[in-house]
Scaffold this active site. Structure first.
Site, mmCIF file in Angstrom:
data_model
loop_
_atom_site.group_PDB
_atom_site.id
_atom_site.type_symbol
_atom_site.label_atom_id
_atom_site.label_comp_id
_atom_site.label_asym_id
_atom_site.label_seq_id
_atom_site.Cartn_x
_atom_site.Cartn_y
_atom_site.Cartn_z
ATOM 1 N N GLY A 298 26.025 1.409 -73.720
ATOM 2 C CA GLY A 298 25.566 0.172 -74.324
ATOM 3 C C GLY A 298 25.537 -0.923 -73.285
ATOM 4 O O GLY A 298 25.729 -0.682 -72.088
ATOM 5 N N HIS A 299 25.310 -2.153 -73.737
ATOM 6 C CA HIS A 299 25.200 -3.290 -72.829
ATOM 7 C C HIS A 299 26.442 -4.170 -72.858
ATOM 8 O O HIS A 299 26.401 -5.315 -72.428
ATOM 9 C CB HIS A 299 23.962 -4.121 -73.164
ATOM 10 C CG HIS A 299 22.678 -3.406 -72.908
ATOM 11 N ND1 HIS A 299 21.443 -3.988 -73.110
ATOM 12 C CD2 HIS A 299 22.430 -2.150 -72.459
ATOM 13 C CE1 HIS A 299 20.487 -3.116 -72.809
ATOM 14 N NE2 HIS A 299 21.067 -1.992 -72.414
ATOM 15 N N GLY A 300 27.541 -3.654 -73.419
ATOM 16 C CA GLY A 300 28.788 -4.393 -73.393
ATOM 17 C C GLY A 300 28.904 -5.395 -74.530
ATOM 18 O O GLY A 300 28.214 -5.318 -75.548
#
Length: 344
Positions: free
Chosen positions: A261-263
């Site tokens: 994911g992107h955090g």
């Protein structure tokens, strides 16, 4: 782009520690920002009476004509069960037994007369054909409710064929004192779970998953809300694991396993000149694994009333995160129509 046009930030000092296991841990002094400052979280409904559980009047969707075959349209049955439960003067539940139920876009309206429980033991799936979603923008929407618990079940929007349609899987709008516990969300068209203009929401023991390359599939997307607690979640998705948007304050996040994911992101902010900010965010005891970003704050590089202040990141472990910490004050995805640029 002039940096003076970027929104102001007031971010707590982060102290970085590198351990022999190559994890990155972030910590900040707890004396700067205590729990009451961060959350101001009032008691959420426990649905219990003194000496025992609350007794719910149960409305089983099978009794209203739902079919647990995963193909038949169960939307009318779910709507009728909800409508009858919502009118009850006693605490009421909509019960979805084991099996697979196909739902087209549906809105569970409030306010209701008493506490509501939406209890799914089985699996809810979206329709196979994109045109059956219409233009609503939502799949399952809970609207203007108070003292609601959403408990259990698997929600599979089967969204891979229409990610471009921008449909949110489970959305809660203008609601207060909500508990979402033990649900599993798979393959949304857009966001897995969106919280918009809500107060006092507890999200607990969630499992969220979509393919790494699925676009805009934020795990939990929070907008214009206050008093949000995320306590335990596994999030594997193609965009932000958790995104915190303008107008949000008093957020507690703990026990999140993010990746891929992107955090965890604050923003993007500052897209509009007159825009609310984000404040009082506390993130602790969480892990980022194989994420594009770890902890991110992003804003457009233009003049705005938006801001970020009073943020604590504490006891965060990261492994193979490309950007462990990123603060981007000139956010402009795809490098098109950026502030200071000629429109392209």
């Amino acid at each position: 782009m002039e940096k003076s046009n970027s929104p102001p930030y007031s971010i707590l000092l982060l102290v970085l520690f590198f351990s022999s296991s190559s994890f990155l841990s972030l910590a900040s002094s707890s004396s700067i920002l205590n729990d009451s400052t961060i959350s101001n979280h009032r008691s959420l409904p426990h649905h219990r009476k003194k000496g025992g559980h609350v007794q719910y009047v149960t409305h089983n969707v099978l009794h209203y004509g739902a079919k647990a075959d995963g193909v038949s349209d169960s939307t009318p049955a779910f709507s009728q069960a909800w409508e009858e439960a919502c009118k009850s003067s006693r605490p009421a539940s909509v019960h979805v037994p084991k099996g697979t139920y196909m739902l087209k876009p549906i809105v569970f309206y409030g306010p209701c007369q008493s506490k509501m429980l939406f209890h799914v033991e089985g699996k809810v799936v979206g329709p196979k054909h994109y045109w059956e979603f219409g233009k609503s923008g939502f799949w399952i929407l809970f609207y203007k409710l108070e003292k609601l618990t959403i408990l259990g079940g698997t929600y599979d929007a089967q969204g891979s064929d229409y990610w471009a349609c921008c449909l949110q899987s489970i959305t809660i709008i203008q609601s207060r004192n909500v508990v979402v516990k033990g649900i599993k969300s798979l393959n949304p068209q857009m966001f897995h779970l969106a919280i918009d203009h809500c107060h006092q929401v507890l999200l607990k023991k969630l499992y969220i998953e979509a393919p790494t390359r699925s676009p805009n599939t934020d795990g939990i997307h929070i907008m214009s809300s206050e008093g949000i607690t995320i306590a335990g979640a596994v999030i594997k998705t193609g965009d932000d694991c958790i995104a915190i948007g303008p107008g949000t304050k008093n957020v507690h996040i703990r026990g999140v396993h993010c990746g891929p994911g992107h955090g965890i992101s604050i923003g993007s902010l500052g897209l509009h000149t007159h825009e609310a900010g984000v404040e009082n965010v506390f993130v602790t005891d969480s892990v980022m694994t194989r994420t594009q970003n770890g902890l991110r704050i992003k804003s457009w590089g233009r003049k705005t009333t938006s801001f970020v202040r009073n943020v604590v990141f504490e006891n965060i472990a990261m492994e193979n995160s490309y950007n462990p910490i990123i603060i981007d004050q000139n956010y402009c995805p795809y490098n098109k129509n950026c502030p200071g640029m000629v429109n392209t």
